[in-house]
Motif scaffolding. Structure first.
Motif, PDB file in Angstrom:
ATOM      1  N   CYS A  89      21.441 -15.768  29.256  1.00  0.00           N
ATOM      2  CA  CYS A  89      21.807 -16.385  28.013  1.00  0.00           C
ATOM      3  C   CYS A  89      22.607 -18.313  28.958  1.00  0.00           C
ATOM      4  O   CYS A  89      21.466 -18.732  28.509  1.00  0.00           O
ATOM      5  N   GLY A  90      22.719 -17.834  29.713  1.00  0.00           N
ATOM      6  CA  GLY A  90      23.181 -19.535  30.797  1.00  0.00           C
ATOM      7  C   GLY A  90      24.721 -19.333  30.216  1.00  0.00           C
ATOM      8  O   GLY A  90      24.855 -21.247  30.145  1.00  0.00           O
ATOM      9  N   CYS A  92      27.362 -17.655  27.868  1.00  0.00           N
ATOM     10  CA  CYS A  92      28.177 -16.860  27.687  1.00  0.00           C
ATOM     11  C   CYS A  92      29.726 -17.008  28.323  1.00  0.00           C
ATOM     12  O   CYS A  92      28.866 -17.432  29.255  1.00  0.00           O
ATOM     13  N   CYS A  95      27.928 -15.569  31.938  1.00  0.00           N
ATOM     14  CA  CYS A  95      27.197 -16.743  32.580  1.00  0.00           C
ATOM     15  C   CYS A  95      28.025 -17.569  33.292  1.00  0.00           C
ATOM     16  O   CYS A  95      27.239 -18.313  34.263  1.00  0.00           O
ATOM     17  N   CYS A 103      25.637 -10.954  31.381  1.00  0.00           N
ATOM     18  CA  CYS A 103      25.796 -11.827  30.287  1.00  0.00           C
ATOM     19  C   CYS A 103      26.239 -10.669  28.888  1.00  0.00           C
ATOM     20  O   CYS A 103      25.494  -9.436  28.745  1.00  0.00           O
TER      21      CYS A 103
HETATM   22 ZN   LIG Z   1      25.582 -14.964  28.735  1.00  0.00          ZN
END
Ligand SMILES: [Zn+2]
Ligand SMILES: NC(=O)c1ccc[n+]([C@@H]2O[C@H](COP(=O)([O-])OP(=O)(O)OC[C@H]3O[C@@H](n4cnc5c(N)ncnc54)[C@H](O)[C@@H]3O)[C@@H](O)[C@H]2O)c1
Ligand SMILES: [Zn+2]
Lengths: 391, 215
Positions: A89-90, A92, A95, A103
């Motif tokens: 997801c970039g 959390c 990430c 993730c």
């Molecule tokens: Zn993530």
């Protein structure tokens, strides 16, 4: 569309299935131009990873053109992209720490029920890799729905061919991370078990990172030859006592770091492996750990164990004593692909890394089942299979 | 000994429940379990674990379950999202609709065979950006109470959200249906919901492996 689907152990077929659509705002849909079969797919093919269902679309190494974008996607139609096999997801905690395969937000909540009892925590979603990792339809297909398309896919500029960049999706970063996990210092010897695509990229990466010597271990002459051409010393374990050989090739010290690039389906007729094979066949979630045990015995005191090879369940006769008494360090995991793609693309463009030397076969997607059969049973010649849809 | 009393919010269950939820609604002061039991137990002080992780599964008539999740967003934002109850159906899959009139909230919960269960609750206490406590009122299909609390997570990790729900598993036909809905695995249900909340807040969407809108 046409897609390679799972029908049972050693039974995969190309079927016609519904085309994917944009489902979530950050999605994109990719028209696949090249995809590959991975050693990890063989674990599914052999039925030793739980949670694969009839009809699941396999494949996690793929690239292609963007054909549709969700309203929050940052991609543009027509762009050529390589898609990491880890869905991340970039946003959390993990990430943010670049632990992309951990993730929190990409494995659907209801699918995590399977993983939590087994591993304590759910992992990230992965493309085409069983319900345990989210049940996402995979990339051995004409089209793929790519979630979080603003984070994962890397846009490829004109220049490099598809084949040169395709392996950014998995095995190139996997070999690289395996070598990085060795914390290579001057004068170090790194021993690599397995000369499949992951092992070969680990050999190349360890040499680039300055290892004094890399020893590659396998039993297939052609695969050993590929390792030799990269600059490794090789050991054919059918001919040679591995433990004695690696000690003698390191001045009696043992390798400073060892890489298990084989995983849960080690070959061979060693007694521990024969017992593990029986347990795996009757389906009690047992891994075959011959290589891991051997690597732990081989590594020098205070050395590093890097394990890119995939394991799924439980292992017995684990040499806990050797591990503790020798004071070893152990690093592993599904690769944090997004962490490496930009740096590795640059190295490909600058000619520092060769990515095509291991491709042995190129097939149309329609012939994927033949690709699986041979990559599985004819490993010496079939080192890596690239599939092209629509051809 | 009122151990076997089953009246609403009375008896041992009620008092222990208050402890578990930390609502202080039902019990006056901190009463500990062993004071109520027939056999005096050695005065072992309680450990630091939340009561709902106790090996004791039931508190009187009440079944209790709860779960924590850390959300990488500021506390005020997470609180505000939850406090707008119309958002809850976005991550609670069984909740078909939420209607609020004053401090009274009506939850319509989808049940098998096209039926619905109605739960009516009233907020019994709330502290902005910290916690919301609710309890069911007369006319609710389920006797339940719950609390959600919001705390700053350490090290800039965002907000720790902790939700605890207690309810009396109902009897009869309706009870069986409700048990099907929540009773079997309320823990799993709660975990799904908090994970979906986290996904929504952190990524703006709820992850799904569906390949098509209509799947
Ligand atoms: Zn993530
Ligand atoms: N960590 C990750 O993210 C990641 C990513 C990709 C692949 N993998 C895993 O890496 C492993 C290797 O993948 P691959 O694509 O190279 O697979 P592969 O099947 O092509 O290669 C495995 C190689 O190991 C060799 N081998 C088997 N038993 C051996 C033994 N006892 N001693 C030495 N060599 C032995 C085989 O002969 C073969 O050449 C697999 O477990 C795969 O699942 C992990
Ligand atoms: Zn792979």
């Amino acid at each position: 569309m046409r897609a390679l689907t799972y029908h049972g152990t050693h039974d995969v077929r190309v079927d016609t299935v519904p085309d994917p659509q944009i489902v979530n705002p950050r999605d994109a849909v990719i028209e696949v131009t090249a995809t590959a079969i991975c050693g990890s797919d063989l674990h599914l093919y052999d039925g030793v990873i739980p949670g694969v269902m009839r009809g699941d679309i396999l494949g996690h190494e793929f690239m292609g053109r963007v054909v549709e974008t969700g309203r929050e996607s940052t991609l543009k139609k027509g762009q050529r992209v390589v898609v990491p096999f880890t869905i991340s997801c970039g946003k959390c905690f993990h990430c943010m720490k670049q632990q992309y395969s951990a993730c929190d937000n990409s494995n659907p909540a209801e699918k995590q029920d399977l993983t939590e009892p087994l591993y304590g925590e759910a992992l990230s979603g992965l493309f085409g890799y069983s319900q345990l990792t989210g049940g996402y339809p995979g990339g051995q297909a004409e089209y793929v729905r790519v979630p979080f398309s603003d984070v994962g896919p890397i846009v490829i500029p004109d220049g490099p061919s598809d084949e040169e960049v395709l392996f950014l999706s998995d095995i190139l970063p996997t070999g690289w991370m395996a070598a990085e996990n060795c914390d290579i210092e001057e004068g170090d010897t790194v021993a690599v078990w397995g000369c499949g695509p992951v092992g070969l990229f680990a050999v190349q990466s360890a040499l680039l990172m300055g290892a004094h010597q890399v020893i590659a271990i396998d039993h297939y002459p052609n695969r050993l030859d590929l390792a030799r051409k990269l600059g490794a010393k090789v050991i054919d374990y059918r001919r040679t006592h591995v433990l004695e050989a690696v000690r003698e090739m390191t001045g009696g010290i043992g390798p400073d770091a060892v890489i298990d690039a084989v995983g849960m389906e080690s070959h061979g007729f060693q007694p521990d492996n024969a017992m593990d094979t029986v347990k795996q066949k009757i389906g009690i979630g047992a891994d075959r750990g011959h290589v891991l045990r051997e690597a732990i015995m081989a590594v020098r005191k205070g050395g590093r164990v890097s394990m890119p090879g995939v394991y799924g369940g439980f292992l017995d006769k684990f040499p806990t004593g050797a591990f503790m008494e020798k004071g070893l360090q152990w690093r592993t995991g599904q690769t944090h692909v997004q962490k490496y793609t930009h740096d590795l693309l640059r190295r490909i463009q600058e000619g520092e890394i060769d990515t095509t030397f291991l491709i042995s076969h190129r097939l149309p997607l329609e012939e994927a089942p033949r690709g699986y059969r041979n990559f599985h049973s004819n490993q010496d010649e079939w080192t890596k299979v690239v599939l092209t849809p629509g051809s | 000994m009122n151990k076997h009393e089953t009246g609403r919010h009375r008896g041992l269950g009620g008092r222990d429940l208050a402890l578990i939820l930390g609502t202080g609604l039902l019990a006056a002061g901190a009463v500990t379990f062993w004071h109520h039991s027939r056999q005096p137990r050695p005065p072992v002080p309680p450990d630091s674990a939340p009561g709902r992780t106790s090996r004791q599964g039931r508190y009187g008539d009440y079944a209790v379950s709860g779960r924590s999740v850390t959300i990488n967003r500021p506390r005020g934002e997470v609180y505000a999202f939850w406090r707008d109850f119309s958002n809850l159906s976005r991550f609670m899959s069984n909740v078909a609709a939420v209607k609020t009139e004053g401090d009274l909230t009506t939850w319509t919960i989808a049940a098998p065979a096209g039926r619905t269960v109605t739960v009516r609750t009233r907020i019994v206490s709330e502290r902005e950006n910290e916690e919301i406590v609710w309890r069911s009122v007369e006319g609710s299909d389920i006797d339940t109470e719950g609390k959600v609390s919001f705390r700053d997570a350490p090290g800039g990790r965002g907000t720790e959200v902790e939700a605890v729900i207690a309810y009396v598993p109902p009897v009869g036909r309706l009870g069986q249906m409700i048990a099907k809905l929540f009773g079997r695995e309320p823990r799993i249900q709660g975990r799904h919901e908090l994970k979906r909340l986290k996904m929504l807040m952190e990524t703006g969407e709820v992850a799904t492996s569906r390949n098509r809108v209509t799947d």
